[in-house]
Design an enzyme around this catalytic site. Structure first.
Site, PDB file in Angstrom:
ATOM      1  N   ARG A 148       0.655  -1.332  -0.082  1.00  0.00           N
ATOM      2  CA  ARG A 148       0.053  -0.076   0.073  1.00  0.00           C
ATOM      3  C   ARG A 148       0.744   1.210  -0.009  1.00  0.00           C
ATOM      4  O   ARG A 148       0.661   2.177  -0.699  1.00  0.00           O
ATOM      5  CB  ARG A 148      -0.945   0.064   1.255  1.00  0.00           C
ATOM      6  CG  ARG A 148      -2.002  -1.189   1.154  1.00  0.00           C
ATOM      7  CD  ARG A 148      -2.832  -0.893   2.226  1.00  0.00           C
ATOM      8  NE  ARG A 148      -2.043  -1.445   3.584  1.00  0.00           N
ATOM      9  CZ  ARG A 148      -2.284  -1.000   4.904  1.00  0.00           C
ATOM     10  NH1 ARG A 148      -3.482  -0.592   5.237  1.00  0.00           N
ATOM     11  NH2 ARG A 148      -1.605  -1.249   5.750  1.00  0.00           N
TER      12      ARG A 148
ATOM     13  N   ASN B 203      -6.044  -2.973   2.041  1.00  0.00           N
ATOM     14  CA  ASN B 203      -5.923  -4.304   2.329  1.00  0.00           C
ATOM     15  C   ASN B 203      -7.338  -5.002   2.176  1.00  0.00           C
ATOM     16  O   ASN B 203      -8.179  -4.332   2.622  1.00  0.00           O
ATOM     17  CB  ASN B 203      -5.404  -4.832   3.497  1.00  0.00           C
ATOM     18  CG  ASN B 203      -3.656  -4.547   3.391  1.00  0.00           C
ATOM     19  OD1 ASN B 203      -3.231  -4.586   2.610  1.00  0.00           O
ATOM     20  ND2 ASN B 203      -3.223  -4.489   4.567  1.00  0.00           N
TER      21      ASN B 203
END
Length: 90
Positions: free
Chosen positions: A18, A36
Site C-alpha cells: 500500500r 488491504n
C-alpha cells in the site's frame, strides 16, 4: 481520463504494498485510494490521465520488489466517488 478498481492477488500484504502504491500514484499524479482486503489481496481505485493509469497498471502487475503478484483484476469504476489525492484506507 481513466478510472479503474484493481484487485491485486499474491503476496501483497505485509510487504508495504500500500505504501509503495501510494508513492507511485503520487509520482504519476493519480487520484484514488488503496486498501488491504480480508482475503489477503489489495484493492485500489486509480484515476488519472490515460498514460498515467497505463503506467500505474503496469506497475501494479509487478508491485514492489518485496511483493509477489500472481494476478490482477481490472474493472471500470466510473461510478466510484473520487477523493482528491491518493490515500491509504483501512
Amino acid at each position: 481520463m481513466s478510472r479503474f478498481i484493481v484487485r491485486v492477488e499474491g503476496r501483497v500484504q505485509g510487504v508495504c504494498f500500500r505504501y509503495y502504491t501510494q508513492e507511485r500514484a503520487n509520482r504519476l499524479g493519480i487520484n484514488g485510494w488503496v486498501r488491504n482486503c480480508s482475503d489477503g489481496s489489495v484493492e485500489t481505485l486509480i484515476h488519472g490521465s490515460d498514460e498515467a493509469v497505463k503506467q500505474m497498471l503496469a506497475w501494479l502487475k509487478q508491485g514492489p520488489s518485496s511483493a509477489v503478484v500472481n494476478q490482477i483484476h481490472i474493472n471500470p469504476a466510473d461510478d466510484e466517488p473520487l477523493p482528491s489525492g491518493f490515500r491509504i484506507t483501512y
